[in-house]
Design a protein around this motif. Structure first.
Motif: not given
Length: 319
Positions: A167, A264, A16, A20, A12-13, A261, A43, A171, A304
């Motif tokens: 970003w 975000v 993401f 981005v 998932e990361y 999440w 965020t 992260c 979420n």
């Protein structure tokens, strides 16, 4: 060996980060990049407060104060005294963490409404100090002359360069939060959230852990303040007042507490709403309140969890 759940999380990361990065590389419209940059800064604020509220169960209504401390510390050091902004970042984080320690030491012994009122008072004090120390902070008129960030020949200004800086920071912060939550400390935080007396009974130093997370949350807010100050190059007390603290809390609640999440999603919704509803600026708080009510009624655990539940329901229906 990495468990299946951890593999899914890291996938998932990775997805993401790719999404981005692709957005930043493909998008040429400066306005869209600017909005996404603000979402990234918000965020960071949401992540910090979510660690405190969602995982530890401590409500803070003065979190914008740490955001302001980060912004004004770097603005004064780099803008007035000519100190390198990257060194000013270290000073901004150190100042926020030290103040969080001093404030949190007595305040975090409170709970519930009392803790909320204590942090609210702290936020108001910081805002008053910023306004009254006009010879240093610029007072109500704001602070101008904040320098642009540079790293060698690379200049970070509005556009792709600042977008990727923000970003990349987000992260890294998300990964640190995830690693922290997967550790023994993370399990202790969840224990405090579920029942502080039970956590004390099994030997967890709850006050120390709450203070530790409060300081960590303040550090993330200070970094967000640093990025905000060097992005807009002008700051004023209005950006760090009580209403913005409420906005950060709303981000966490709408996105989903106890969810990385969720920070975000909450930041994206509350940053985009004013842009989408630009013609209804005078009704902004009414609209925010309505959105919060709708989410709490139909998705009480946040966007979420609500979206994930909808996906699972759709899959069961197909099966």
């Amino acid at each position: 060996m990495m468990t299946e759940k951890k593999k899914i999380i890291w996938i998932e990361y990775l997805g993401f980060i790719c999404a981005v990065s692709a957005f930043g590389l493909v998008t040429e419209n400066t306005y869209y990049l600017q909005i996404m940059t603000f979402i990234g800064i918000n965020t960071l604020l949401g992540l910090g407060l979510n660690m405190l509220m969602g995982y530890t169960g401590q409500v803070s209504l003065g979190h914008a104060a740490f955001y302001g401390i980060g912004a004004y510390t770097t603005a004064i050091l780099s803008g007035t005294y000519g100190i390198n902004p990257w060194l000013a970042l270290v000073c901004a984080v150190a100042a926020a963490v030290l103040i969080a320690f001093i404030v949190g030491l007595p305040t975090l012994r409170l709970s519930g409404y009392y803790l909320a009122m204590g942090t609210l008072g702290f936020g108001m004090i910081v805002n008053i100090v910023i306004r009254e120390c006009a010879h240093v902070t610029g007072g109500a008129s704001g602070f101008v002359g904040i320098p642009v960030l540079e790293a060698g020949s690379l200049v970070f200004m509005a556009g792709p360069s600042y977008y990727f800086l923000v970003w990349a920071t987000v992260c890294v912060a998300m990964i640190i939060c995830r690693r922290l939550l997967d550790s023994r400390t993370g399990r202790a935080l969840r224990a405090i959230h579920d029942g502080e007396k039970a956590a004390v009974a099994i030997g967890i130093n709850t006050h120390f852990l709450k203070l530790e997370i409060f300081m960590f949350s303040a550090a993330l807010s200070a970094i967000a303040g640093f990025l905000y100050a060097h992005f807009v190059l002008f700051i004023s007390p209005e950006s760090f007042g009580f209403m913005f603290s409420i906005k950060i809390v709303t981000m966490v609640v709408i996105g989903g507490m106890a969810s990385v999440w969720g920070a975000v999603l909450g930041a994206a919704v509350l940053t985009l709403l004013p842009e989408v509803l630009h013609g209804f600026a005078e009704y902004e708080m009414i609209i925010f309140g309505t959105v919060l009510m709708v989410v709490m009624i139909f998705m009480p655990q946040g966007l979420n969890r609500g979206i994930m539940d909808m996906i699972r329901t759709a899959r069961r229906a197909k099966a």
